[in-house]
Design an enzyme around this catalytic site. Sequence first.
Site, PDB file in Angstrom:
ATOM      1  N   LYS A  13       0.729  -1.281  -0.190  1.00 58.99           N
ATOM      2  CA  LYS A  13       0.047  -0.014   0.662  1.00 58.99           C
ATOM      3  C   LYS A  13       0.868   1.209   0.328  1.00 58.99           C
ATOM      4  O   LYS A  13       0.932   2.551  -0.418  1.00 58.99           O
ATOM      5  CB  LYS A  13      -0.669  -0.226   1.446  1.00 58.99           C
ATOM      6  CG  LYS A  13      -1.212   1.131   1.862  1.00 58.99           C
ATOM      7  CD  LYS A  13      -2.438   0.793   2.697  1.00 58.99           C
ATOM      8  CE  LYS A  13      -1.838   0.077   4.702  1.00 58.99           C
ATOM      9  NZ  LYS A  13      -0.938   1.211   5.182  1.00 58.99           N
ATOM     10  N   ARG A  89      -8.577   3.201  10.230  1.00 65.66           N
ATOM     11  CA  ARG A  89      -7.710   1.799  10.843  1.00 65.66           C
ATOM     12  C   ARG A  89      -8.878   0.923  11.620  1.00 65.66           C
ATOM     13  O   ARG A  89      -8.736  -0.296  12.084  1.00 65.66           O
ATOM     14  CB  ARG A  89      -6.095   2.174  11.465  1.00 65.66           C
ATOM     15  CG  ARG A  89      -5.180   1.164  11.862  1.00 65.66           C
ATOM     16  CD  ARG A  89      -4.930   0.795  10.423  1.00 65.66           C
ATOM     17  NE  ARG A  89      -3.595   0.500  10.161  1.00 65.66           N
ATOM     18  CZ  ARG A  89      -1.985   0.835  10.363  1.00 65.66           C
ATOM     19  NH1 ARG A  89      -2.228   1.865   9.578  1.00 65.66           N
ATOM     20  NH2 ARG A  89      -0.841  -0.003  10.898  1.00 65.66           N
ATOM     21  N   ARG A 128      10.719  -5.812   3.949  1.00 66.75           N
ATOM     22  CA  ARG A 128      10.903  -4.709   3.960  1.00 66.75           C
ATOM     23  C   ARG A 128      11.554  -4.034   4.764  1.00 66.75           C
ATOM     24  O   ARG A 128      12.005  -3.929   5.360  1.00 66.75           O
ATOM     25  CB  ARG A 128       9.323  -3.802   3.591  1.00 66.75           C
ATOM     26  CG  ARG A 128       8.783  -3.744   5.042  1.00 66.75           C
ATOM     27  CD  ARG A 128       7.146  -3.827   4.383  1.00 66.75           C
ATOM     28  NE  ARG A 128       6.711  -3.056   5.676  1.00 66.75           N
ATOM     29  CZ  ARG A 128       5.402  -3.266   6.257  1.00 66.75           C
ATOM     30  NH1 ARG A 128       4.447  -2.442   4.903  1.00 66.75           N
ATOM     31  NH2 ARG A 128       4.726  -2.711   7.830  1.00 66.75           N
ATOM     32  N   ARG A 167      12.089  -1.734  10.482  1.00 67.41           N
ATOM     33  CA  ARG A 167      11.150  -1.785  11.493  1.00 67.41           C
ATOM     34  C   ARG A 167      11.413  -2.820  12.116  1.00 67.41           C
ATOM     35  O   ARG A 167      11.158  -3.974  12.272  1.00 67.41           O
ATOM     36  CB  ARG A 167       9.843  -1.674  10.916  1.00 67.41           C
ATOM     37  CG  ARG A 167       9.761  -0.185  10.020  1.00 67.41           C
ATOM     38  CD  ARG A 167       8.241   0.415   9.729  1.00 67.41           C
ATOM     39  NE  ARG A 167       7.538   0.160  10.278  1.00 67.41           N
ATOM     40  CZ  ARG A 167       5.974  -0.058   9.624  1.00 67.41           C
ATOM     41  NH1 ARG A 167       5.646   0.627   8.969  1.00 67.41           N
ATOM     42  NH2 ARG A 167       4.522  -0.537  10.648  1.00 67.41           N
ATOM     43  N   ARG A 179      -1.838  -6.335  14.287  1.00 67.07           N
ATOM     44  CA  ARG A 179      -1.742  -5.566  13.531  1.00 67.07           C
ATOM     45  C   ARG A 179      -2.453  -6.271  12.687  1.00 67.07           C
ATOM     46  O   ARG A 179      -3.831  -6.056  11.977  1.00 67.07           O
ATOM     47  CB  ARG A 179      -0.196  -5.290  12.499  1.00 67.07           C
ATOM     48  CG  ARG A 179       0.506  -4.063  13.388  1.00 67.07           C
ATOM     49  CD  ARG A 179       1.330  -4.044  13.574  1.00 67.07           C
ATOM     50  NE  ARG A 179       2.414  -4.329  12.365  1.00 67.07           N
ATOM     51  CZ  ARG A 179       3.247  -3.930  11.499  1.00 67.07           C
ATOM     52  NH1 ARG A 179       4.011  -4.701  12.027  1.00 67.07           N
ATOM     53  NH2 ARG A 179       3.737  -3.643  10.593  1.00 67.07           N
TER      54      ARG A 179
HETATM   55  P1  AMP Z   1       2.048   1.409   9.455  1.00 65.18           P
HETATM   56  O1  AMP Z   1       2.884   1.836   9.572  1.00 65.18           O
HETATM   57  O2  AMP Z   1       1.050   1.774   8.854  1.00 65.18           O
HETATM   58  O3  AMP Z   1       2.102  -0.071   9.629  1.00 65.18           O
HETATM   59  O4  AMP Z   1       1.790   1.530  11.140  1.00 65.18           O
HETATM   60  C1  AMP Z   1       2.716   1.450  12.252  1.00 65.18           C
HETATM   61  C2  AMP Z   1       1.933   1.771  13.551  1.00 65.18           C
HETATM   62  O5  AMP Z   1       1.377   2.749  13.716  1.00 65.18           O
HETATM   63  C3  AMP Z   1       0.997   0.681  13.450  1.00 65.18           C
HETATM   64  O6  AMP Z   1       1.083  -0.562  13.245  1.00 65.18           O
HETATM   65  C4  AMP Z   1      -0.193   1.405  14.702  1.00 65.18           C
HETATM   66  O7  AMP Z   1       0.187   0.905  15.744  1.00 65.18           O
HETATM   67  C5  AMP Z   1       0.392   2.983  14.296  1.00 65.18           C
HETATM   68  N1  AMP Z   1      -0.700   3.278  13.486  1.00 65.18           N
HETATM   69  C6  AMP Z   1      -0.636   4.083  11.913  1.00 65.18           C
HETATM   70  N2  AMP Z   1      -1.734   4.524  12.384  1.00 65.18           N
HETATM   71  C7  AMP Z   1      -2.510   4.302  13.018  1.00 65.18           C
HETATM   72  C8  AMP Z   1      -3.767   4.379  13.202  1.00 65.18           C
HETATM   73  N3  AMP Z   1      -5.001   4.936  12.118  1.00 65.18           N
HETATM   74  N4  AMP Z   1      -4.139   4.498  14.403  1.00 65.18           N
HETATM   75  C9  AMP Z   1      -3.865   3.964  15.419  1.00 65.18           C
HETATM   76  N5  AMP Z   1      -2.593   3.966  15.002  1.00 65.18           N
HETATM   77  C10 AMP Z   1      -2.108   4.043  14.055  1.00 65.18           C
END
Ligand code: AMP
Length: 227
Positions: A13, A89, A128, A167, A179
């Site tokens: 994405k 989310r 990644r 990460r 997740r």
């Molecule tokens: P991502 O890079 O999108 O995988 O986000 C990494 C982490 O950031 C997620 O596992 C959540 O802990 C936090 N996070 C990102 N977007 C959100 C959201 N919309 N609501 C709550 N936590 C978020």
Amino acid sequence: MNILMFGPNGSGKGTQGAIIQEQQGNIAHIESGAIFRKNIGGGTELGKKAKVYIDRGDLVPDNITIPMILDRLKEDDCKNGWILDGFPRNKVQAETLAKALKDEGIKLDYVVEIVLPREVAKIRITGRRLCANDNNHPNHIAFDAIKPVEKDGKLVCRVCGGALSARADDQDDAAIDKRHDIYYDDKTGTMAAVNVFKALKGETKVVSVDGRPSIKEVTATMLAGLK
Ligand code: AMP
């Protein structure tokens, strides 16, 4: 053009969002996860609060995340349009965003959903890598199209030669599973959020794309849907 991007962690994405941004030229690519990581890197109060949740694979609480994103959408670079990636989310975030857009008279043009089976998404996550210079430089050790390059015996960003890192939450099995539990939950989780926007009738077009083919093929299908 205003776009919401959905897809499980590992679906590509972020990569596809960066491609749309490049194509559109002047629209903002807003990634909630990247905003949190920047704050963690900068040692801000927001970063300190968010890190606890992110390390576990939990969502950062809505009272932190929702205002952060709604404020971000008011910034100048969003005037020509935006791609929102990683938000909403859950169902509450989706309903709050839908209402905020309606109240502000902002049209949501597209919802892009990259569809990927859970087991495939999991395999993809661990490979990644993040570029230290630019979050929009996708690198993945398992995909030829975005493979990092080697420099002085080290893998570096294929776009700019920047340092790469993995990460922590991408290497932790329990965090990955959590997740994905949240993503595939269609009662209150991210699939429920997708359904809030799918149910919006009228001006928003939903583009669902199979995320299993190559990056190029996914891009082609997605861009065809954005016409
Ligand atoms: P991502 O890079 O999108 O995988 O986000 C990494 C982490 O950031 C997620 O596992 C959540 O802990 C936090 N996070 C990102 N977007 C959100 C959201 N919309 N609501 C709550 N936590 C978020």
